[in-house]
Each structure stands twice: as C-alpha cells, then as structure tokens.
Design an enzyme around this catalytic site. Structure first.
Site, PDB file in Angstrom:
ATOM      1  N   ASP A 352       0.857  -1.191   0.000  1.00  0.00           N
ATOM      2  CA  ASP A 352       0.000   0.000   0.000  1.00  0.00           C
ATOM      3  C   ASP A 352       0.888   1.234   0.000  1.00  0.00           C
ATOM      4  O   ASP A 352       1.817   1.346   0.810  1.00  0.00           O
ATOM      5  CB  ASP A 352      -0.900  -0.003   1.242  1.00  0.00           C
ATOM      6  CG  ASP A 352      -1.904   1.133   1.219  1.00  0.00           C
ATOM      7  OD1 ASP A 352      -1.590   2.209   1.759  1.00  0.00           O
ATOM      8  OD2 ASP A 352      -2.995   0.953   0.651  1.00  0.00           O
ATOM      9  N   ILE A 353       0.638   2.155  -0.936  1.00  0.00           N
ATOM     10  CA  ILE A 353       1.420   3.397  -0.979  1.00  0.00           C
ATOM     11  C   ILE A 353       1.024   4.267   0.215  1.00  0.00           C
ATOM     12  O   ILE A 353      -0.165   4.569   0.421  1.00  0.00           O
ATOM     13  CB  ILE A 353       1.160   4.171  -2.289  1.00  0.00           C
ATOM     14  CG1 ILE A 353       1.540   3.305  -3.500  1.00  0.00           C
ATOM     15  CG2 ILE A 353       1.937   5.482  -2.309  1.00  0.00           C
ATOM     16  CD1 ILE A 353       1.225   3.943  -4.835  1.00  0.00           C
ATOM     17  N   HIS A 365      -4.305  14.895  -9.245  1.00  0.00           N
ATOM     18  CA  HIS A 365      -4.666  13.519  -9.608  1.00  0.00           C
ATOM     19  C   HIS A 365      -3.935  13.019 -10.856  1.00  0.00           C
ATOM     20  O   HIS A 365      -3.646  11.834 -10.967  1.00  0.00           O
ATOM     21  CB  HIS A 365      -6.181  13.419  -9.802  1.00  0.00           C
ATOM     22  CG  HIS A 365      -6.937  13.463  -8.508  1.00  0.00           C
ATOM     23  ND1 HIS A 365      -7.055  12.376  -7.674  1.00  0.00           N
ATOM     24  CD2 HIS A 365      -7.597  14.502  -7.880  1.00  0.00           C
ATOM     25  CE1 HIS A 365      -7.767  12.714  -6.605  1.00  0.00           C
ATOM     26  NE2 HIS A 365      -8.097  13.994  -6.706  1.00  0.00           N
ATOM     27  N   GLU A 396      -4.577   2.394  -4.465  1.00  0.00           N
ATOM     28  CA  GLU A 396      -3.118   2.508  -4.393  1.00  0.00           C
ATOM     29  C   GLU A 396      -2.467   1.243  -3.833  1.00  0.00           C
ATOM     30  O   GLU A 396      -1.324   1.269  -3.378  1.00  0.00           O
ATOM     31  CB  GLU A 396      -2.732   3.706  -3.509  1.00  0.00           C
ATOM     32  CG  GLU A 396      -3.120   3.573  -2.052  1.00  0.00           C
ATOM     33  CD  GLU A 396      -4.523   4.091  -1.747  1.00  0.00           C
ATOM     34  OE1 GLU A 396      -4.791   4.400  -0.579  1.00  0.00           O
ATOM     35  OE2 GLU A 396      -5.334   4.186  -2.690  1.00  0.00           O
TER      36      GLU A 396
END
Length: 481
Positions: A352-353, A365, A396
């Site tokens: 997960d970022i 974005h 993400e």
C-alpha cells in the site's frame, strides 16, 4: 490398343488344371494388356500369395476344396479389400450371381461362355471401378479431415493449440515425414512455431502469467508463442518466403495470408510439408487441400488474435498496464489448485502506498496517476520468474503472487522491493514520515490445501499489511511475525 503399359499382376485361384490352362490361353490371346499370371490351387494358398505379393486383380473360382460359394468371396475380400475380385464359376444360378455382386465382386463370369474379350473387359472395368471408388473414398476422407481440423481449430482460441492441431492432422493424413509452421516477420526473418513430429514444449522468453504486454498494431499478442523443437530425419532449413505454393526437392511450401478489411494482405507465415523422397511429385489435390487449409488456419489465427486482444483488455489494469483485480483473483485460484496437488508453497505480498491521498492533494490527480504507473514499473523490476505475477489490487494497493516461494524466499524478495523504492526516491512532500514515496507491506506464505480457499491467503496478507500500517507505515510485516 493397350490399356496399360506395364504387365498386370493377376492372381488366379482355381483348382482345376484344365480351367487354369483355358484361362491362360484367354488372357494371352487378348490384346488390351500384358499379363503376369500366378496360380493358387486353394483359398488358403491364394491368401498366402496375396500377403507376399502385389496384385492388380484376383480371379476367384467359387468352388474350391477349402472354400465354397459366397463365403469364399467374403473371406478373400478381407485380405484384398482394395483389389478387384472377379468371380469365375460353372454355376449359372442368377441368385448366386446377384449375391456375389452385392458382396463386392466386380463381375460374375460363367466359365462355359467365357471369351478373351469378355475377361479382358471385366478386368479393365474392375480396375477402373476400384480406382473410382478409391478416388471417391480419398475425397470423402479429405473432406472429413478438413471438417475435423476446422472443427478442432474453431473450438479453440489458443493459437498454440490451433497450430499444433493443424500440423499433427496434416502429417497423419498426407503420411509425410514432417509438417512445420513458420512465422514470417520479414523477408529475411522467420522462426518455427510448431512442428510434427515434435518433442517437448519449450517456452521462449519471459512468459509472465499476466497481461503485461498487450496486442501489437496488428491485434496479435506480443507474448511469444511456445516453440517446438523438431525431431526430423534431416535438419529443415529456414523456409524462404513465397507468395504462392511452391514445391521443390520433396518440400511443399504454402503461404498463410492474413486478410483484413481495407488493408493489403499480409504474409503471416508458411505451412511447410516435407517428405524424405526428394523426387516425390505433389498431386494437384494435395496442393489444393493445403491451400484451402491455410486460408482456414489464417481465419482461426485472426480469431485467436482478436480473442487475445479482448482477453488482454479484460484482464489488464487500464492505467498501469499490469494485471487487474479480476486477473489477480483468477490467477490466484489457478495457482492455488495447482500447488495444492503438488504440496508446494505459495506466497502473497500486498503493498500500500503510504499517504497516497496526501500525494494527490499535493501534486494533483494526474500526477497521482503517473505515480501509480511508476510504482507498477518498480514492482515489475522485482519479478524475475515467469511464474510470478504483479497486479493492481485496488486503488493505491498492489499485489505480488509468488508460486513455489517459501517464507524465506518471500522475505528476500520484499527486502529487494524495499531497496528499489528507497533508491527510486520518488518525491512525496505530503508524507509525514519521509520526503519520498514509501510502502507498507504485508506478506504471508502457505502450502495450499484442497479443503482451504485462496481468500484465506489474502486475509492473512491483509492482516499483516494492517499491522505494518498501524505500526507507523514504511515497513514490512509477515503474517508469521
């Protein structure tokens, strides 16, 4: 006027010497063809002669010491199914004559009224009828084969299956030494895709189990097609590209053209058929058959390419170009079933970022999308085996599926992933822990079991990821920790 330039080999099965002498005279007196006559006195002796020699016609008496009437004819036909059998008898019974013809005799001649022209014409007509029957049977077999091949290749959208089916069936039907399909890339570049006979299937290149490379501009997958090594009597050289069927030195080359609407025909490849006898002449129907087959194969290839394109788009994450969640679930299920049978390890890594919402808030974005693409490329660098998969898990989050990888191997790979991200130094001013992009990572390793489901593996990795995020992010936890 002679019917045949060579001597016809005729087997006479007759136990009466006077009849043998009479038939010799009649056969030698006729002027339609030359004769080489062999005589057998019994049915058993006639069968032995058939098994040890080659004959054009059998003249069969229906009343022999070891064979009487129609049963003698049916027995002989078992050993001479493709040779004309002409019945000779003293019986004038019309019913027996009809029965003999119905059982497959080419003619029914009464010895008492026999003349040289009559027996000559019976032999000629018998040979012609058998020839016609063989031609008709061959045509039927060709049509059946074509139908069977087309049915098989239409049932499959797997290009390797389509091509292998084609070469196997052609070799079997034409009874040739070797059949090969080449893929032509340019006038000077081509390679063998499949061959019959073939040995073990070899995989060329890095064939990842994910749609990581899409179709090319012609709608064909850029993934390499499995190649076959060839067990041949002699090496087969790379075939020169030809625009039409070409036969030389026992090799017949038939081009496979790819036709597309509003475009020029493009040479996709070649079907190459080879025999050991370099003097062999290819029959017109063989060339016609292969040309028709190549056109059908070209259609199947195009259908396969369209399917590959649709399959790629359905399983690809449109933004990052790696596998999507749908493909991840499919691949995980597939590997779970496979490794459960062999009792081997399966590892899963979820990433997960960290603070990605803040990244979007800081850079926008559009830049966030570019960041996701960059992360996907970095994760692809970690994958070194064709059996591994990198996919976008959602948002993400990314996933790595590592078949046949134990706990220790998984830890080594995750450490390598962390090093790559640290070296990349992707700026992230919105992060509260580092000035560059970081990952929270959760991993787990299991030996799949038939009484378990892949979601248990996902659940364990997800719980490990939660621990990593709760512990402050930018770290890795294993479910075993």
């Amino acid at each position: 006027m002679t019917f045949c330039q060579r001597r016809l080999q005729i087997l006479l099965i007759e136990d009466q010497q006077c009849q043998v002498e009479l038939l010799k005279i009649l056969l030698e007196s006729q002027s339609f063809f030359a004769v080489q006559l062999q005589v057998a006195r019994t049915l058993a002796q006639g069968i032995n002669r058939l098994q040890s020699g080659i004959f054009d016609t059998v003249l069969l008496d229906l009343f022999l010491p070891d064979g009487q009437g129609i049963p003698a004819l049916t027995t002989m036909q078992k050993f001479a199914p493709h040779i004309p059998i002409i019945v000779l008898t003293t019986a004038t019974d019309l019913n027996m004559g009809l029965a003999a013809l119905q059982k497959g005799a080419e003619d029914y001649l009464v010895k008492e009224y026999l003349r040289e022209s009559q027996i000559a014409k019976a032999i000629i007509y018998g040979l012609e009828r058998k020839k016609t029957k063989r031609q008709l049977q061959t045509q039927i077999e060709r049509e059946r084969l074509m139908g069977r091949i087309l049915e098989e290749i239409r049932q499959s959208l797997d290009l390797s299956v389509i091509l292998q089916t084609t070469v196997d069936e052609v070799r079997k039907f034409l009874q040739v030494d070797q059949v090969v399909i080449y893929r032509c890339y340019s006038p000077t570049a081509s390679r063998i895709l499949v061959a019959a006979p073939s040995s073990s299937l070899l995989t060329s290149g890095d064939r990842r189990h994910s749609p990581q490379r899409g179709p090319d501009s012609n709608g064909e997958p850029t993934e390499p097609i499995p190649c076959q090594t060839i067990n041949s009597l002699h090496p087969l050289p790379i075939a020169p590209i030809t625009l039409g069927p070409r036969a030389k030195d026992g090799v017949l080359l038939v081009p496979i053209w790819q036709k597309k609407p509003h475009q020029e025909d493009r040479l996709w490849g070649q079907l190459v058929v080879r025999v050991g006898d370099q003097q062999r002449s290819w029959l017109p129907w063989e060339i016609e058959f292969l040309c028709h087959l190549s056109s059908q194969v070209a259609i199947a290839i195009q259908q396969s390419a369209l399917f590959a394109q649709v399959h790629y788009l359905a399983n690809m994450d449109g933004l990052t170009g790696i596998g999507n969640r749908r493909y991840l679930d499919h691949f995980l299920e597939q590997q779970w079933q496979k490794l459960a049978k062999s009792h081997q390890y399966l590892s899963l890594v979820l990433c997960d970022i960290d603070f990605f919402k803040q990244y979007n808030d800081t850079y926008g974005h559009l830049q966030g999308d570019e960041c996701l693409k960059q992360v996907a490329k970095l994760m692809e660098r970690v994958i070194r085996r064709g059996t591994d998969l990198v996919a976008r898990y959602g948002g993400e989050e990314f996933a790595l599926v590592l078949p046949q990888t134990n706990h220790q191997g998984c830890q080594v790979l995750v450490a390598h992933l962390q090093t790559i991200f640290k070296q990349a130094q992707i700026p992230h001013r919105g992060s509260i822990i580092q000035p560059h992009l970081t990952l929270s990572i959760g991993s787990t390793t299991m030996v799949p079991s038939p009484n378990m489901v892949p979601t248990e593996l996902i659940d364990q990795a997800d719980r490990a990821l939660f621990k990593a995020k709760k512990a402050g992010r930018n770290r890795h936890f294993s479910f075993a920790d």
